[in-house]
Design a protein around this motif. Structure first.
Motif, PDB file in Angstrom:
ATOM      1  N   ALA A 148      62.063  45.963  30.016  1.00 12.66           N
ATOM      2  CA  ALA A 148      61.519  45.532  31.309  1.00 12.66           C
ATOM      3  C   ALA A 148      59.999  45.586  31.269  1.00 12.66           C
ATOM      4  CB  ALA A 148      62.042  46.431  32.435  1.00 12.66           C
ATOM      5  N   HIS A 149      59.365  44.518  31.748  1.00 15.75           N
ATOM      6  CA  HIS A 149      57.910  44.430  31.823  1.00 15.75           C
ATOM      7  C   HIS A 149      57.494  44.424  33.292  1.00 15.75           C
ATOM      8  CE1 HIS A 149      57.221  42.911  27.537  1.00 15.75           C
ATOM      9  NE2 HIS A 149      58.537  43.025  27.657  1.00 15.75           N
ATOM     10  N   THR A 150      56.515  45.222  33.636  1.00 16.71           N
ATOM     11  CA  THR A 150      56.013  45.142  35.004  1.00 16.71           C
ATOM     12  C   THR A 150      55.396  43.770  35.236  1.00 16.71           C
ATOM     13  OG1 THR A 150      53.958  46.217  34.279  1.00 16.71           O
ATOM     14  CG2 THR A 150      55.637  47.616  35.301  1.00 16.71           C
ATOM     15  N   SER A 151      55.461  43.311  36.465  1.00 17.79           N
ATOM     16  CA  SER A 151      55.119  41.929  36.793  1.00 17.79           C
ATOM     17  C   SER A 151      53.619  41.675  36.820  1.00 17.79           C
ATOM     18  CB  SER A 151      55.711  41.587  38.164  1.00 17.79           C
ATOM     19  OG  SER A 151      55.287  40.316  38.598  1.00 17.79           O
ATOM     20  N   THR A 152      53.187  40.584  36.195  1.00 19.06           N
ATOM     21  CA  THR A 152      51.810  40.106  36.381  1.00 19.06           C
ATOM     22  C   THR A 152      51.743  39.154  37.568  1.00 19.06           C
ATOM     23  OG1 THR A 152      52.149  38.261  34.822  1.00 19.06           O
ATOM     24  CG2 THR A 152      51.297  40.330  33.923  1.00 19.06           C
ATOM     25  N   TYR A 153      52.874  38.593  37.942  1.00 17.25           N
ATOM     26  CA  TYR A 153      52.944  37.638  39.053  1.00 17.25           C
ATOM     27  C   TYR A 153      52.493  38.273  40.365  1.00 17.25           C
ATOM     28  CZ  TYR A 153      55.146  34.335  42.351  1.00 17.25           C
ATOM     29  OH  TYR A 153      55.403  33.448  43.370  1.00 17.25           O
ATOM     30  N   PHE A 154      52.788  39.561  40.545  1.00 20.67           N
ATOM     31  CA  PHE A 154      52.443  40.251  41.790  1.00 20.67           C
ATOM     32  C   PHE A 154      51.151  41.059  41.688  1.00 20.67           C
ATOM     33  CE2 PHE A 154      57.068  39.634  42.283  1.00 20.67           C
ATOM     34  CZ  PHE A 154      57.087  39.012  43.522  1.00 20.67           C
ATOM     35  N   ASP A 155      50.396  40.881  40.624  1.00 16.40           N
ATOM     36  CA  ASP A 155      49.111  41.564  40.506  1.00 16.40           C
ATOM     37  C   ASP A 155      48.081  40.955  41.449  1.00 16.40           C
ATOM     38  OD1 ASP A 155      49.738  43.513  38.734  1.00 16.40           O
ATOM     39  OD2 ASP A 155      48.802  42.597  36.988  1.00 16.40           O
ATOM     40  N   ALA A 156      47.161  41.795  41.892  1.00 15.62           N
ATOM     41  CA  ALA A 156      46.069  41.333  42.758  1.00 15.62           C
ATOM     42  C   ALA A 156      44.739  41.610  42.088  1.00 15.62           C
ATOM     43  CB  ALA A 156      46.125  42.037  44.110  1.00 15.62           C
ATOM     44  N   ALA A 157      43.798  40.675  42.231  1.00 15.34           N
ATOM     45  CA  ALA A 157      42.464  40.851  41.665  1.00 15.34           C
ATOM     46  C   ALA A 157      41.538  41.580  42.629  1.00 15.34           C
ATOM     47  CB  ALA A 157      41.863  39.495  41.301  1.00 15.34           C
ATOM     48  N   LEU A 158      41.864  41.566  43.911  1.00 15.13           N
ATOM     49  CA  LEU A 158      41.104  42.282  44.919  1.00 15.13           C
ATOM     50  C   LEU A 158      41.873  43.515  45.356  1.00 15.13           C
ATOM     51  CD1 LEU A 158      39.899  39.224  47.017  1.00 15.13           C
ATOM     52  CD2 LEU A 158      38.635  40.479  45.283  1.00 15.13           C
ATOM     53  N   THR A 159      41.140  44.544  45.756  1.00 19.55           N
ATOM     54  CA  THR A 159      41.742  45.852  46.017  1.00 19.55           C
ATOM     55  C   THR A 159      42.682  46.191  44.854  1.00 19.55           C
ATOM     56  OG1 THR A 159      41.857  45.011  48.299  1.00 19.55           O
ATOM     57  CG2 THR A 159      42.619  47.252  47.924  1.00 19.55           C
TER      58      THR A 159
ATOM     59  N   PHE B 192      42.652  40.242  35.036  1.00 15.40           N
ATOM     60  CA  PHE B 192      41.379  39.701  35.517  1.00 15.40           C
ATOM     61  C   PHE B 192      40.151  40.415  34.947  1.00 15.40           C
ATOM     62  CE2 PHE B 192      43.206  42.707  38.492  1.00 15.40           C
ATOM     63  CZ  PHE B 192      42.200  43.638  38.653  1.00 15.40           C
ATOM     64  N   GLU B 193      40.340  41.400  34.041  1.00  7.84           N
ATOM     65  CA  GLU B 193      39.217  42.087  33.412  1.00  7.84           C
ATOM     66  C   GLU B 193      39.479  42.262  31.922  1.00  7.84           C
ATOM     67  OE1 GLU B 193      37.610  44.879  37.110  1.00  7.84           O
ATOM     68  OE2 GLU B 193      38.421  45.806  35.319  1.00  7.84           O
ATOM     69  N   ASN B 194      38.426  42.328  31.148  1.00  7.65           N
ATOM     70  CA  ASN B 194      38.567  42.515  29.709  1.00  7.65           C
ATOM     71  C   ASN B 194      38.681  43.981  29.326  1.00  7.65           C
ATOM     72  OD1 ASN B 194      38.401  39.745  29.118  1.00  7.65           O
ATOM     73  ND2 ASN B 194      36.158  39.797  29.187  1.00  7.65           N
ATOM     74  N   GLU B 195      38.080  44.853  30.085  1.00  9.12           N
ATOM     75  CA  GLU B 195      38.104  46.284  29.790  1.00  9.12           C
ATOM     76  C   GLU B 195      39.399  46.896  30.324  1.00  9.12           C
ATOM     77  OE1 GLU B 195      37.971  49.749  28.549  1.00  9.12           O
ATOM     78  OE2 GLU B 195      36.355  48.415  27.908  1.00  9.12           O
ATOM     79  N   GLU B 196      40.290  47.297  29.400  1.00 10.53           N
ATOM     80  CA  GLU B 196      41.614  47.761  29.810  1.00 10.53           C
ATOM     81  C   GLU B 196      41.904  49.195  29.404  1.00 10.53           C
ATOM     82  OE1 GLU B 196      44.750  45.212  28.504  1.00 10.53           O
ATOM     83  OE2 GLU B 196      43.581  43.397  28.702  1.00 10.53           O
ATOM     84  N   SER B 197      40.985  49.897  28.752  1.00 14.49           N
ATOM     85  CA  SER B 197      41.307  51.203  28.179  1.00 14.49           C
ATOM     86  C   SER B 197      41.793  52.188  29.236  1.00 14.49           C
ATOM     87  CB  SER B 197      40.096  51.770  27.436  1.00 14.49           C
ATOM     88  OG  SER B 197      38.972  51.851  28.295  1.00 14.49           O
ATOM     89  N   PHE B 198      41.066  52.275  30.362  1.00 12.11           N
ATOM     90  CA  PHE B 198      41.497  53.174  31.439  1.00 12.11           C
ATOM     91  C   PHE B 198      42.802  52.683  32.051  1.00 12.11           C
ATOM     92  CE2 PHE B 198      41.500  54.278  36.001  1.00 12.11           C
ATOM     93  CZ  PHE B 198      41.573  55.663  35.883  1.00 12.11           C
ATOM     94  N   GLY B 199      42.911  51.371  32.261  1.00 11.52           N
ATOM     95  CA  GLY B 199      44.126  50.805  32.829  1.00 11.52           C
ATOM     96  C   GLY B 199      45.342  51.050  31.954  1.00 11.52           C
ATOM     97  N   LYS B 200      45.172  50.961  30.649  1.00  9.74           N
ATOM     98  CA  LYS B 200      46.287  51.219  29.733  1.00  9.74           C
ATOM     99  C   LYS B 200      46.705  52.692  29.786  1.00  9.74           C
ATOM    100  CE  LYS B 200      46.045  47.563  26.295  1.00  9.74           C
ATOM    101  NZ  LYS B 200      45.968  47.240  24.847  1.00  9.74           N
TER     102      LYS B 200
END
Length: 462
Positions: A287-298, A330-338
């Motif tokens: 199972a992959h979490t959805s990118t479809y429901f991602d938001a670029a704001l907030t 929506f961002e290139n820097e993903e280290s913290f997000g990962k």
């Protein structure tokens, strides 16, 4: 004391409950007020009890859930290949900080140009599950690995050429030959998968749960027809198949979706193919979490969505969980997000103890009923695809794309108007300036394609 307590509360039938509800509504229509018509033409009632399960094949539904290969889920991280050294470092860091397995996505890189000794330095594929995502290069990949690795591998090769074709319009003439050879080459590697059937291409284009189940299984049946025609046995194929789905924000429906897919797949194999040993082949689902429901704001709200999506996947019985970084779209820097994504899975396991129960939603009146209803609706749609000649023919006729587009457009209209609440997008939104909406690339294919989308894009640009 306990016996006396239960004697004071007599059981009531569903009819008694409904009559009381109608009385309390004081003239309001019961169906209009309390019945929820959900996506996929699902009828969600306000109350369920044991009577709702009396007519369902509940034993078959539940037995299909007990086929998961592992008692708990793998925390699987996806890593985009850049260079051998950099990618190797990312793999080692992911494993050190909680990942149980990884996917290396080579995108359009030429496999023959990669130094796999450097890439897999200190990584032993008999101990670590490594999945290699390639595009029509699976045979070359396996030949390279065979020259380096003398032992049985864990993980798999991922080359879902039907999903790729539906997304890009490009299909190699030798794709079936490549896949057939790939499956034959790994028959002696019992924990190495060779056929990925992905539902993300449908979900991220806007499909609802019924559509995702039906179209994913339709592609699986297309693969079976092509591969058996090429000389493989059904057993050879089933030993090497893995499904993947994207998990959205509709909490209970997503739990039921994974359970429904397991049940329906076994039903199709046993009844449609007359395969009596279907229950002996575990249905492996990542199972992959959805990118479809991602938001670029907030954007921090994406962490909340990812958490409920992960819980749905786990409770639904996913064998592996892939959480993308909350800012990856929506961002290139993903280290913290990962790091956050990886920790969500770890916390749900180590602190919430969601790995302690097999099929934790079993017996829930609502989820069991929803599981069966999803399976029934998906079966009808699957049969409609079959009547058109299978998933390839249905796609060429535009049926799959049009069906998904209708659902996406309906969602987008509801989100834009505020009828559908999306936290951080049309409700509780915090941003200093509108998001810059990037236009999609012009389509060059002669038939409509399934492009990955985000539901919030249009609202964010307002």
């Amino acid at each position: 004391m306990a016996a006396s307590l239960f004697e004071d509360f007599q059981p009531h039938s569903k009819e008694v409950w409904k009559n009381q509800a109608i009385k309390d509504l004081k003239g309001k229509d019961f169906d209009q007020t309390l019945i929820w018509q959900a996506e996929g033409d699902l009828r969600i009632e306000p109350y369920y009890n044991h009577e709702d399960l009396s007519s369902l094949p509940i034993e078959l539904v539940q037995s299909a859930q007990n086929n998961a290969i592992i008692a708990t889920w793998h925390n699987r991280e996806k890593i985009i290949f850049s260079t051998e050294k950099a990618t190797n470092q990312l793999i080692l860091e992911a494993i050190e900080w909680g990942a149980d397995s990884v996917i290396i996505d080579f995108e359009e890189k030429d496999i023959t140009s990669i130094d796999f000794k450097k890439l897999l330095h200190q990584i032993k594929l008999s101990e670590i599950y490594v999945f290699f995502k390639v595009q029509n290069q699976s045979v070359q990949l396996l030949e390279t690995l065979a020259s380096l690795i003398p032992y049985q591998m864990k993980g798999g090769v991922q080359d879902d050429y039907l999903a790729s074709w539906m997304n890009t319009g490009v299909l190699s003439k030798d794709s079936t030959i490549q896949l057939t050879q790939t499956i034959r080459k790994v028959q002696n590697h019992p924990q190495f998968k060779a056929l990925l059937v992905s539902g993300e291409v449908f979900h991220n284009a806007g499909a609802n749960s019924v559509q995702e189940i039906a179209f994913t299984l339709a592609n699986a049946l297309e693969y079976i027809d092509q591969l058996t025609e090429a000389g493989l046995s059904l057993e050879d194929i089933l030993n090497k198949i893995e499904f993947s789905v994207a998990v959205g924000t509709d909490y209970f429906t997503e739990i039921a979706k994974i359970r429904a897919m397991r049940y329906l797949w076994q039903k199709v194999l046993s009844e449609g193919y007359g395969f009596e040993k279907a229950s002996e082949f575990p249905v492996v689902i990542s199972a992959h979490t959805s990118t479809y429901f991602d938001a670029a704001l907030t954007p921090n709200t994406n962490m909340l969505r990812a958490t409920t999506e992960a819980m749905s996947a786990i409770i639904g019985g996913a064998d592996a969980l892939v959480l993308h970084a909350y800012n990856s779209t929506f961002e290139n820097e993903e280290s913290f997000g990962k790091r956050i994504a990886r920790n969500i899975s770890t916390i749900l396991k180590e602190e919430s103890y969601l790995d302690k129960v097999n099929d934790p939603s079993a017996g829930s009146y609502y989820i069991e009923h929803l599981t069966f209803e999803l399976a029934q609706k998906a079966l009808l749609l699957l049969q409609e695809v079959a009547s058109l000649g299978g998933s390839i023919a249905a796609f060429e006729q535009g049926f799959i794309q049009n069906t998904i587009a209708q659902n996406h457009n309906s969602r987008q209209e509801a989100t834009t108007s505020g009828k559908r609440v999306m936290v951080g997008v049309n409700k509780f939104r915090f941003d200093e300036k509108p998001f810059v909406y990037e236009a999609k690339e012009a389509q060059t294919s002669t038939i409509p394609l399934l492009r990955a989308q985000r539901l919030s894009e249009v609202v964010e640009a307002q």
